[in-house]
Design a protein around this motif. Structure first.
Motif, mmCIF file in Angstrom:
data_model
loop_
_atom_site.group_PDB
_atom_site.id
_atom_site.type_symbol
_atom_site.label_atom_id
_atom_site.label_comp_id
_atom_site.label_asym_id
_atom_site.label_seq_id
_atom_site.Cartn_x
_atom_site.Cartn_y
_atom_site.Cartn_z
ATOM 1 N N ALA A 375 2.991 69.754 101.541
ATOM 2 C CA ALA A 375 2.706 68.406 101.043
ATOM 3 C C ALA A 375 3.969 67.740 100.518
ATOM 4 C CB ALA A 375 1.642 68.465 99.957
ATOM 5 N N ASN A 376 4.783 68.493 99.773
ATOM 6 C CA ASN A 376 6.027 67.926 99.256
ATOM 7 C C ASN A 376 6.947 67.461 100.390
ATOM 8 O OD1 ASN A 376 5.331 68.304 96.598
ATOM 9 N ND2 ASN A 376 6.471 70.209 96.352
ATOM 10 N N THR A 377 7.021 68.268 101.441
ATOM 11 C CA THR A 377 7.879 67.909 102.564
ATOM 12 C C THR A 377 7.310 66.725 103.342
ATOM 13 O OG1 THR A 377 8.436 70.261 102.777
ATOM 14 C CG2 THR A 377 9.116 68.815 104.565
ATOM 15 N N LEU A 378 5.999 66.764 103.574
ATOM 16 C CA LEU A 378 5.375 65.722 104.394
ATOM 17 C C LEU A 378 5.391 64.363 103.699
ATOM 18 C CD1 LEU A 378 3.985 65.207 107.093
ATOM 19 C CD2 LEU A 378 1.809 65.749 105.998
ATOM 20 N N ASN A 379 5.170 64.350 102.389
ATOM 21 C CA ASN A 379 5.176 63.076 101.667
ATOM 22 C C ASN A 379 6.538 62.393 101.770
ATOM 23 O OD1 ASN A 379 2.518 63.210 100.815
ATOM 24 N ND2 ASN A 379 3.006 64.254 98.910
ATOM 25 N N SER A 380 7.607 63.145 101.541
ATOM 26 C CA SER A 380 8.929 62.539 101.637
ATOM 27 C C SER A 380 9.258 62.154 103.072
ATOM 28 C CB SER A 380 9.999 63.485 101.076
ATOM 29 O OG SER A 380 10.044 64.699 101.807
ATOM 30 N N THR A 381 8.719 62.879 104.036
ATOM 31 C CA THR A 381 8.941 62.551 105.441
ATOM 32 C C THR A 381 8.401 61.164 105.766
ATOM 33 O OG1 THR A 381 8.892 64.868 106.132
ATOM 34 C CG2 THR A 381 8.397 63.232 107.813
ATOM 35 N N LEU A 382 7.188 60.887 105.333
ATOM 36 C CA LEU A 382 6.602 59.574 105.612
ATOM 37 C C LEU A 382 7.312 58.483 104.826
ATOM 38 C CD1 LEU A 382 4.206 58.169 107.148
ATOM 39 C CD2 LEU A 382 3.064 58.156 104.949
ATOM 40 N N LEU A 383 7.573 58.734 103.546
ATOM 41 C CA LEU A 383 8.144 57.699 102.692
ATOM 42 C C LEU A 383 9.593 57.390 103.035
ATOM 43 C CD1 LEU A 383 6.590 58.688 99.246
ATOM 44 C CD2 LEU A 383 6.004 56.718 100.661
ATOM 45 N N CYS A 384 10.315 58.318 103.623
ATOM 46 C CA CYS A 384 11.695 58.028 104.006
ATOM 47 C C CYS A 384 11.763 57.141 105.235
ATOM 48 C CB CYS A 384 12.482 59.317 104.229
ATOM 49 S SG CYS A 384 12.237 60.105 105.834
ATOM 50 N N GLY A 385 10.650 57.048 105.973
ATOM 51 C CA GLY A 385 10.615 56.217 107.171
ATOM 52 C C GLY A 385 10.945 56.959 108.444
ATOM 53 N N ALA A 386 10.654 58.272 108.495
ATOM 54 C CA ALA A 386 10.931 59.051 109.705
ATOM 55 C C ALA A 386 10.158 58.474 110.882
ATOM 56 C CB ALA A 386 10.554 60.512 109.492
ATOM 57 N N ASN A 387 10.825 58.421 112.034
ATOM 58 C CA ASN A 387 10.191 57.911 113.249
ATOM 59 C C ASN A 387 9.565 59.008 114.093
ATOM 60 O OD1 ASN A 387 13.044 55.983 113.133
ATOM 61 N ND2 ASN A 387 11.040 55.004 113.014
ATOM 62 N N PHE A 388 10.201 60.174 114.116
ATOM 63 C CA PHE A 388 9.670 61.295 114.887
ATOM 64 C C PHE A 388 9.621 62.500 113.968
ATOM 65 C CE2 PHE A 388 9.844 64.869 117.886
ATOM 66 C CZ PHE A 388 8.871 64.479 118.799
ATOM 67 N N VAL A 389 8.437 63.089 113.832
ATOM 68 C CA VAL A 389 8.223 64.165 112.864
ATOM 69 C C VAL A 389 7.853 65.439 113.619
ATOM 70 C CG1 VAL A 389 6.950 64.914 110.825
ATOM 71 C CG2 VAL A 389 7.428 62.470 111.181
ATOM 72 N N LEU A 390 8.833 66.321 113.769
ATOM 73 C CA LEU A 390 8.568 67.624 114.358
ATOM 74 C C LEU A 390 8.044 68.558 113.271
ATOM 75 C CD1 LEU A 390 8.854 68.709 117.203
ATOM 76 C CD2 LEU A 390 11.146 69.505 116.638
ATOM 77 N N HIS A 391 7.301 69.585 113.665
ATOM 78 C CA HIS A 391 6.705 70.557 112.738
ATOM 79 C C HIS A 391 5.661 69.890 111.826
ATOM 80 C CE1 HIS A 391 10.155 72.801 114.075
ATOM 81 N NE2 HIS A 391 10.995 72.126 113.319
ATOM 82 N N ALA A 392 4.979 68.858 112.321
ATOM 83 C CA ALA A 392 3.998 68.164 111.485
ATOM 84 C C ALA A 392 2.770 69.027 111.204
ATOM 85 C CB ALA A 392 3.576 66.854 112.145
ATOM 86 N N ALA A 393 2.494 70.023 112.024
ATOM 87 C CA ALA A 393 1.329 70.883 111.797
ATOM 88 C C ALA A 393 1.583 72.267 112.371
ATOM 89 C CB ALA A 393 0.078 70.282 112.433
ATOM 90 N N GLY A 394 1.177 73.295 111.613
ATOM 91 C CA GLY A 394 1.168 74.664 112.112
ATOM 92 C C GLY A 394 2.281 75.569 111.635
ATOM 93 N N TRP A 395 3.244 75.030 110.887
ATOM 94 C CA TRP A 395 4.435 75.813 110.496
ATOM 95 C C TRP A 395 4.114 76.778 109.363
ATOM 96 C CZ3 TRP A 395 10.028 75.012 111.276
ATOM 97 C CH2 TRP A 395 10.836 75.569 110.286
ATOM 98 N N LEU A 396 4.525 78.041 109.527
ATOM 99 C CA LEU A 396 4.421 79.069 108.487
ATOM 100 C C LEU A 396 5.696 79.903 108.465
ATOM 101 C CD1 LEU A 396 0.784 80.551 108.837
ATOM 102 C CD2 LEU A 396 1.716 79.404 106.813
ATOM 103 N N GLU A 397 5.908 80.582 107.351
ATOM 104 C CA GLU A 397 6.930 81.627 107.217
ATOM 105 C C GLU A 397 8.325 81.144 107.616
ATOM 106 O OE1 GLU A 397 7.483 86.223 108.638
ATOM 107 O OE2 GLU A 397 5.431 85.444 108.605
ATOM 108 N N GLY A 398 8.680 79.955 107.130
ATOM 109 C CA GLY A 398 10.010 79.441 107.420
ATOM 110 C C GLY A 398 10.263 79.163 108.883
ATOM 111 N N GLY A 399 9.199 78.914 109.661
ATOM 112 C CA GLY A 399 9.353 78.615 111.076
ATOM 113 C C GLY A 399 9.275 79.818 111.991
ATOM 114 N N LEU A 400 8.975 80.992 111.456
ATOM 115 C CA LEU A 400 8.816 82.178 112.294
ATOM 116 C C LEU A 400 7.426 82.279 112.903
ATOM 117 C CD1 LEU A 400 10.660 84.909 110.181
ATOM 118 C CD2 LEU A 400 11.425 83.888 112.337
ATOM 119 N N VAL A 401 6.461 81.568 112.325
ATOM 120 C CA VAL A 401 5.058 81.744 112.698
ATOM 121 C C VAL A 401 4.391 80.388 112.933
ATOM 122 C CG1 VAL A 401 2.789 82.518 111.881
ATOM 123 C CG2 VAL A 401 4.819 83.934 111.475
#
Length: 525
Positions: A375-401
């Protein structure tokens, strides 16, 4: 042949549109929920202001420091003689593999890059804008492992890959099919890209990403796109977006450069992304990290314009902090959010679309740590004005899973972000003055005409949260959020129906794959 394929591209969109119009109940469900397999939400057109952390003085300082890095320190373009020659011919100071850039060279090259562009999907209704006020959500990218619906952490297979493509297709607030949603290790390394790209083309009609693990695999992706869309359409339009990581600090290797050249030459989009674990791959400070990010992006993005002026390119960043005790990446902390906010400002000043963020976490399972950090990462992602958001769903374990339950929980949050980005409704209905007059002092709004007219879509309805009484929750099995997500994920996959794909195109793709696979022995390294 090419014109027929382009016509089929349009016809498929029309068939899908007619099917969608019949789903009135699904449309109503999708309007108040971001999590059910129904009518898809369009990409976000943000009606809220961006949040900025740097003033003009701060931005100018970081830009000055990045220019100094480019000129004095330089960027390595490793094992690519063509790249070095292009830079030398463009006026750079090339010393071995290290390129030193005169002040202003990179920025002048980037004037040909588009500020916004369309990535076309095979269903035209799923095409997305990249840049401007648009935000596009794409799923997790890259993990070799999955956490499956039986609670196992194991290596990913092609069946898992197809499942995540299907889930991305079904999720209303997921606008993009993504790329390597997990790494299917049951297929040879040199051939799996063919099955992965085909899965995006067959099991979804949303836009997708290409392979970047070798230049020839990028070539295969472009060739398959030409079968799907038509050669002329691909040359004149962007149908693939691709992740090109800098090997931070300040190196572009031959693999990424090779893939970038293939896609840029074919007018396909690249996301030039410094992969930063601050403290290991960049300085420990936010300003220092931003300086290095800007220098790397300026060098990589301007290189695409040497290949083909006008080729679409994004200012990307993936920035994480690390534990100074263990060296492990950490997520949801303040410093990476500050980096995202600052990098977004720098991207806007360059007039480039921006990529960052997602639902990132270091947790091993879909628990409270995963929720807070994501949630902390996603909120700042939207509020910063990101145009393309990779890893928007499904990320676990620092990107290993890639996590099935986590994907469903994240998709619910994406729906909330989509609703939040709509901003405040100031229409006559939004002002609700008729309701205030009707109810007056001392009564309630539950039965008034305005509430009755708006109750179905007034508030976002989560697919995961349980807001019932304790007694009802107890009677229904005391289920946690991840258990509800597990059940919902199973229902989604059971309900999946593939979008229409012209049989001739599908056969052409399969023939291409069979020929390519037959031309080389299996390789697992």
């Amino acid at each position: 042949m090419d014109e027929n394929l382009a016509s089929e591209h349009e016809a498929a969109g029309g068939r899908r549109a007619r099917a969608d119009r019949g789903g009135g109940a699904a449309a109503r469900r999708a309007a108040r929920s971001g999590g059910g397999p129904g009518v898809q939400q369009p990409y976000i057109n943000r009606k809220i202001k961006v949040y900025e952390v740097l003033d003009e003085e701060g931005l100018a300082l970081i830009e000055k420091n990045a220019d100094t890095v480019l000129e004095e320190v330089g960027i390595i373009f490793r094992d690519d003689e063509e790249a070095l020659k292009l830079w030398k011919d463009a006026g750079a100071d090339v010393r071995g593999e290290r390129v030193h850039f005169p002040k202003g060279l990179c920025r002048s090259l980037l004037t040909t890059a588009p500020e916004t562009f369309t990535q076309h999907a095979r269903n035209p209704e799923r095409s997305v804008q990249i840049g401007g006020k648009a935000t596009v959500f794409a799923p997790v990218y890259g993990p070799p492992f999955v956490r499956d619906l039986d609670g196992n952490r194991r290596y990913a297979t092609i069946e898992d890959f197809r499942n995540f493509v299907k889930l991305s297709y079904l999720a209303p607030s997921m606008h993009h099919s993504g790329g390597t949603v997990c790494e299917p290790v049951d297929i040879p390394v040199n051939k799996r890209h063919l099955d992965m790209v085909f899965a995006h083309m067959r099991y979804s009609d949303k836009p997708f990403m290409g392979s970047v693990t070798a230049p020839e695999r990028a070539e295969d992706t472009v060739a398959m796109a030409k079968i799907l869309f038509g050669e002329k359409f691909v040359d004149e339009n962007t149908v693939i977006i691709n992740l090109i990581n800098a090997n931070s600090p300040m190196v572009f290797d031959e693999t990424m450069l090779g893939a970038a050249k293939v896609y840029a030459r074919n007018n396909q989009a690249t996301i030039i992304t410094p992969f930063i674990l601050a403290g290991a791959m960049s300085p420990v400070t936010v300003a220092g990290t931003l300086t290095q990010i800007l220098a790397e992006v300026l060098a990589g993005a301007s290189f695409t314009q040497l290949i083909r002026p006008g080729a679409p390119v994004l200012f990307g960043t993936f920035a994480s902090s690390i534990s100074m005790q263990s060296g492990a990446p950490t997520f949801g902390t303040p410093e990476p959010s500050l980096v995202s906010y600052g990098a977004a400002q720098l991207a806007r000043r360059l007039k480039l679309p921006f990529r960052t963020g997602g639902s990132l976490c270091g947790s091993k399972i879909a628990d409270a740590q995963a929720a807070y950090e994501s949630a902390n990462t996603l909120n700042s992602t939207l509020l910063c004005g990101a145009n393309f958001v990779l890893h928007a769903a499904g990320w676990l374990e620092g990107g290993l899973v890639s996590g099935y339950e986590k994907f469903i929980m994240d998709a619910d949050q994406l729906g909330m972000q989509q609703r939040f980005a709509e901003g405040v409704d100031l229409s006559e209905n939004g002002q609700a003055m008729d309701a205030i007059r009707e109810v007056g002092p001392g009564s309630h709004y539950l039965g008034c005409a305005h509430t009755q007219a708006n109750f179905q879509t007034a508030f976002y309805r989560s697919t995961i949260a349980d807001n019932n009484s304790y007694e009802q929750w107890l009677a229904e099995g005391e289920k946690r959020a991840d258990q509800r997500a597990n059940e919902l994920c199973r229902r989604w996959l059971d309900s999946y129906e593939a979008p229409f794909l012209d049989p001739g195109i599908e056969e052409g793709l399969k023939d291409f794959i069979a020929e390519k696979k037959g031309s080389m022995p299996d390789a697992f390294t």
